[in-house]
Enzyme design. Sequence first.
Site, mmCIF file in Angstrom:
data_model
loop_
_atom_site.group_PDB
_atom_site.id
_atom_site.type_symbol
_atom_site.label_atom_id
_atom_site.label_comp_id
_atom_site.label_asym_id
_atom_site.label_seq_id
_atom_site.Cartn_x
_atom_site.Cartn_y
_atom_site.Cartn_z
ATOM 1 N N TYR A 1 18.235 -38.677 -72.388
ATOM 2 C CA TYR A 1 17.636 -39.899 -72.928
ATOM 3 C C TYR A 1 18.024 -41.106 -72.084
ATOM 4 C CZ TYR A 1 16.863 -43.930 -75.940
ATOM 5 O OH TYR A 1 16.487 -45.152 -76.423
ATOM 6 N N GLU A 2 19.266 -41.139 -71.608
ATOM 7 C CA GLU A 2 19.751 -42.273 -70.803
ATOM 8 C C GLU A 2 19.302 -42.178 -69.338
ATOM 9 O OE1 GLU A 2 23.715 -43.737 -73.189
ATOM 10 O OE2 GLU A 2 23.973 -42.023 -71.869
ATOM 11 N N ILE B 1 27.774 -42.012 -79.304
ATOM 12 C CA ILE B 1 27.312 -41.784 -80.671
ATOM 13 C C ILE B 1 25.859 -41.371 -80.536
ATOM 14 C CG2 ILE B 1 26.792 -44.247 -81.055
ATOM 15 C CD1 ILE B 1 27.576 -43.732 -84.029
ATOM 16 N N TYR B 2 25.470 -40.280 -81.208
ATOM 17 C CA TYR B 2 24.135 -39.724 -80.964
ATOM 18 C C TYR B 2 23.642 -38.948 -82.189
ATOM 19 C CZ TYR B 2 20.337 -37.124 -78.765
ATOM 20 O OH TYR B 2 19.106 -36.601 -78.461
ATOM 21 N N ILE C 1 22.042 -41.465 -90.504
ATOM 22 C CA ILE C 1 23.149 -40.623 -90.021
ATOM 23 C C ILE C 1 23.975 -41.374 -88.970
ATOM 24 C CG2 ILE C 1 23.772 -38.436 -88.911
ATOM 25 C CD1 ILE C 1 21.076 -37.316 -90.020
ATOM 26 N N ASN D 1 18.214 -50.438 -73.152
ATOM 27 C CA ASN D 1 18.144 -49.714 -74.431
ATOM 28 C C ASN D 1 18.177 -50.727 -75.573
ATOM 29 O OD1 ASN D 1 18.192 -47.859 -76.463
ATOM 30 N ND2 ASN D 1 20.045 -46.811 -75.763
ATOM 31 N N LYS D 2 17.037 -51.452 -75.720
ATOM 32 C CA LYS D 2 16.990 -52.595 -76.616
ATOM 33 C C LYS D 2 17.259 -52.202 -78.082
ATOM 34 C CE LYS D 2 14.291 -56.780 -77.515
ATOM 35 N NZ LYS D 2 14.753 -56.774 -78.913
ATOM 36 N N TYR E 1 23.561 -52.693 -82.583
ATOM 37 C CA TYR E 1 24.965 -53.127 -82.529
ATOM 38 C C TYR E 1 25.092 -54.623 -82.810
ATOM 39 C CZ TYR E 1 25.867 -48.532 -80.578
ATOM 40 O OH TYR E 1 25.952 -47.183 -80.398
#
Lengths: 173, 173
Positions: A33-34, A96-97, A107, A135-136, A142
């Site tokens: 994903y990253e 965290i995923y 979750i 990664n908006k 956060y």
Amino acid sequence: MSMMDSQQDITIRPATSADCDEILRLIIELAVYEKLEDQVKMTADVLRKDCFGDKPLFYCIVAEPSQKDSSQLVGYALYFSIYSTWEGASLYLEDIYVTPAYRTRGIGKQLLKHVTQAALDMGCSRLQLSVLGWNKSAKDFYTRYGYVDLTEKEDWHVMRMQRKAMEEYVKNV
Amino acid sequence: MSMMDSQQDITIRPATSADCDEILRLIIELAVYEKLEDQVKMTADVLRKDCFGDKPLFYCIVAEPSQKDSSQLVGYALYFSIYSTWEGASLYLEDIYVTPAYRTRGIGKQLLKHVTQAALDMGCSRLQLSVLGWNKSAKDFYTRYGYVDLTEKEDWHVMRMQRKAMEEYVKNV
């Protein structure tokens, strides 16, 4: 189905040695994903040794469906102690995923709650993590909960030396 | 006087409990240079407990003049273990500092050599640190020795939650 109902399907618990193959699968999912999956050199055996061996290097919690119709984990959080010379003991959230099929059920928020509670229990002043600028959705998440972007606010940059450069440095200085 | 001669005046050694007042003085000097001294909440007693108590949270080495005509330390480096889910055990250099009167004598390079050797001895894949973007001399120094600026290269941002926001989060989620 309410948020509450959907959360009852998921258990969050400390990882065990037997989870390491599944955790590695999720680590790779997150790296894909990253768009940085070529950097993943990890194996399940190294994870096992580093979390459950003589000298644990990190903590890990996992999210799994309560009805064990599958051995698959659906999320994890991995964190460890760091230290600030200004504020003392702190915690760093490395990963965290939550796997896509299980998102929007809270979750991730529950995983983050466990990590945040651990930080409070350990007397930490800070909880830190790194996020990719593009990664908006992660950044917004956060920020909504009170995280401050120190790269934007104070111009902190992360610098990294890899092992080969380390070996060169000690040879030449 | 050659670099070699000037270096003979300085000993680099592991910090002891008795050094903590001096280390705190240098921590504050560094914070003043970084224009962020209002963020320093540390005390010598907390440093002592966190480095030399039951559960050490960091490592520290110090630089001191070999002829003990003064009890003053002239530099320090403070570091600890971190973990990468992609590459495993890594080391984080929280602070490295040499007081202005002792600069250009290679003391910073020697402190960094000790930390880099420690990282290699611990089997670390990475050595990381954070630098202020405006601190060009520090950035240039690290870049010259093979550090990569991950904020520039991959757009990583450092995010931080302070204790008050942590307490709010666990109460409200």
